[in-house]
Scaffold this motif. Sequence first.
Motif, PDB file in Angstrom:
ATOM      1  N   ASP A 141       0.844  -1.189   0.000  1.00  0.00           N
ATOM      2  CA  ASP A 141       0.000   0.000   0.000  1.00  0.00           C
ATOM      3  C   ASP A 141       0.883   1.244   0.000  1.00  0.00           C
ATOM      4  O   ASP A 141       0.634   2.200  -0.707  1.00  0.00           O
ATOM      5  CB  ASP A 141      -0.882   0.012   1.258  1.00  0.00           C
ATOM      6  N   ARG A 142       1.905   1.200   0.841  1.00  0.00           N
ATOM      7  CA  ARG A 142       2.819   2.348   0.919  1.00  0.00           C
ATOM      8  C   ARG A 142       4.252   1.841   0.957  1.00  0.00           C
ATOM      9  O   ARG A 142       4.507   0.703   1.353  1.00  0.00           O
ATOM     10  CB  ARG A 142       2.549   3.166   2.186  1.00  0.00           C
ATOM     11  N   ARG A 181       2.230   6.523  -0.697  1.00  0.00           N
ATOM     12  CA  ARG A 181       1.563   5.496  -1.490  1.00  0.00           C
ATOM     13  C   ARG A 181       2.347   5.280  -2.787  1.00  0.00           C
ATOM     14  O   ARG A 181       2.891   6.235  -3.347  1.00  0.00           O
ATOM     15  CB  ARG A 181       0.139   5.937  -1.842  1.00  0.00           C
ATOM     16  N   VAL A 182       2.383   4.059  -3.253  1.00  0.00           N
ATOM     17  CA  VAL A 182       3.177   3.739  -4.442  1.00  0.00           C
ATOM     18  C   VAL A 182       2.693   4.573  -5.631  1.00  0.00           C
ATOM     19  O   VAL A 182       3.490   5.217  -6.326  1.00  0.00           O
ATOM     20  CB  VAL A 182       3.078   2.230  -4.771  1.00  0.00           C
ATOM     21  N   ASP A 183       1.361   4.603  -5.842  1.00  0.00           N
ATOM     22  CA  ASP A 183       0.859   5.333  -7.018  1.00  0.00           C
ATOM     23  C   ASP A 183       1.105   6.839  -6.896  1.00  0.00           C
ATOM     24  O   ASP A 183       1.368   7.514  -7.885  1.00  0.00           O
ATOM     25  CB  ASP A 183      -0.618   5.023  -7.280  1.00  0.00           C
ATOM     26  N   THR A 184       1.064   7.368  -5.681  1.00  0.00           N
ATOM     27  CA  THR A 184       1.327   8.800  -5.494  1.00  0.00           C
ATOM     28  C   THR A 184       2.786   9.112  -5.815  1.00  0.00           C
ATOM     29  O   THR A 184       3.087  10.089  -6.505  1.00  0.00           O
ATOM     30  CB  THR A 184       1.029   9.226  -4.033  1.00  0.00           C
ATOM     31  N   LEU A 185       3.672   8.260  -5.294  1.00  0.00           N
ATOM     32  CA  LEU A 185       5.097   8.497  -5.542  1.00  0.00           C
ATOM     33  C   LEU A 185       5.401   8.415  -7.031  1.00  0.00           C
ATOM     34  O   LEU A 185       6.093   9.266  -7.586  1.00  0.00           O
ATOM     35  CB  LEU A 185       5.956   7.455  -4.812  1.00  0.00           C
ATOM     36  N   LEU A 186       4.826   7.435  -7.683  1.00  0.00           N
ATOM     37  CA  LEU A 186       5.105   7.266  -9.110  1.00  0.00           C
ATOM     38  C   LEU A 186       4.401   8.336  -9.939  1.00  0.00           C
ATOM     39  O   LEU A 186       4.927   8.809 -10.930  1.00  0.00           O
ATOM     40  CB  LEU A 186       4.680   5.874  -9.587  1.00  0.00           C
ATOM     41  N   GLY A 187       3.205   8.738  -9.495  1.00  0.00           N
ATOM     42  CA  GLY A 187       2.420   9.739 -10.217  1.00  0.00           C
ATOM     43  C   GLY A 187       3.098  11.095 -10.251  1.00  0.00           C
ATOM     44  O   GLY A 187       2.900  11.897 -11.150  1.00  0.00           O
ATOM     45  N   GLY A 188       3.907  11.367  -9.313  1.00  0.00           N
ATOM     46  CA  GLY A 188       4.609  12.647  -9.255  1.00  0.00           C
ATOM     47  C   GLY A 188       5.705  12.754 -10.292  1.00  0.00           C
ATOM     48  O   GLY A 188       6.270  13.825 -10.490  1.00  0.00           O
TER      49      GLY A 188
END
Lengths: 253, 315
Positions: free
Chosen positions: B205-206, B220-227
Amino acid sequence: MRVLAIAHNTFRESVRDKVLYVLLLFAALSIFGAKALGWISVGQDIKIVKDISLASISLFGVLVAIFVGTSLVYKEMDKRTLYTIISQPLHRYEFVLGKYVGLAAVLALVTAVMTLSSACYVLVLGGSLEAVYFLAAFLIFMKLLLVTAFALLLSSLSSPILGAIIVFCLYLFGHATGVFKDLPPQFEGTFAKQMLEVAYYVIPNLSNFDLRSEAANGVAVNPLFVVWVLIYGVSYSAVFLLLAAAAFQEKDL
Amino acid sequence: MNAIETSQLTKIYSGLGKKATRSLDHLSLSVQEGEIFGFLGRNGAGKTTTIKLLCSLLKPTSGEAFLFGQNARTRESRRLLGYLPEQPYFYEFLTPRETLDFYGKLRGLGSSERTRQWERLSELLDLKDIAHQRIKSFSKGMRQRIGFAVALVGDPPLLILDEPMSGLDPVGRRTIRELILRCRDEKKTIFFSSHVLADVELICDRVGILVRGQLTQCGRVDTLLGGHVDQVELVVRGIRAETQATLREQAEQHRILEDVEVFVLGSRAAANDAIRLVQSGGGEVVELHPIKARLEDYFMREQARHEEVPRGDVA
């Protein structure tokens, strides 16, 4: 419960170790070989068998205490089996105590096997056995408990080889503490004399546990002396165990 | 309540005649109840040190760690924790059944409860066939399964796993992944370190990224990658030589496949510009698809960014 679980495991590990049986075999050879020395000294053979049997119990018992004791904690650190144990909800001193109780049980078994087999041997040879023979074996066991506690302390602090050397030195000096006290006159007033006097009071006097000549000659022992020796042994063992627990308490694993 | 909370947790290794080394540097981290948290970092980054501090195997130089609000140095906190070390070692002379029984006793479980735990865990981890064989003869995968079973003895709400997938074959990795997900379904919190970033990306999840003892990213994985800017793959046909030359300058990669050309562009904006260029030059856009950023690329960028700073050994 937790202490007993660790003790049970230590016991189980030791009795599944081949080294224990090799030592027991050597002990048996020396006990049964004692008759050969008996032939040399005419009429003294039973005394010699008893004397050598008790010496063998002491020596082979102490070898088990040293070789198993000095690696008890170190081996667990080295093999990393400690990680999953210390991360369980137990106090670290429970681990140290459990290891000690486990090895004490092994020593009790080893001493009992050697004492009973040597006693049977004496009877087979036509000798008689007095209670003091078993008392002498029991005091040897008490001595082994003391040596084990010291070995466990060393195991928390050093490598097994260094630990074994130090414990063996304690064993040797412990049987000759009188040497530190009765120094020749040229030592008078020297720093060495002061140091050796400190050693005399700090190193446990292991000769106190020695009833070999009484056992060989069937001489009765004053019960008060036995009680005093028991208190002496338990006190030293307790101090060494407390130091071992304290050394292990803050140790980074 | 957070399952794990560390505050300025620091560990400096020192010894007689040895240079003091700061392994963990003021780590402040929170792991929420019920989540799978991936703890990433290179060898020597401080992951295992952190885990050992949480499991009370090490004493912190400064700072504190709490498990469900209880100081990690207390015995009570360890009741809430199941720990799988990297390459777990158990008593070789014991069998799996004896091993689980031993750990059950250390957790203070009664005889019937220990039997119940064995039934449950041997089923879950497929240990029944090897129940009475000594661990001495076991492969790494089998030992890892026993390690996982030991971590689950007493049904603790928090699992701390140090490199649970390292050295395992794909089947073994999959087994561990499924076990972790199953534990999450049982509302457990899982904190694990790993080098296998593809697995982390699949189940976490994180994540937190540790570089030289410092937490450089956490989220969060998607937040980190989304940036981060996604790459875009543009497939075109029929472009002129000068358009191709311009696009090759802009693209990060270029390859020719039969009658089409593929350009990998570093951002969506660059892709838009490229499309306009192709269309104005009479070419045809055949395909356009974004390449999703991967955790591995993100991790490598983070490493590179922070490793430029000189390492701080303790004087």
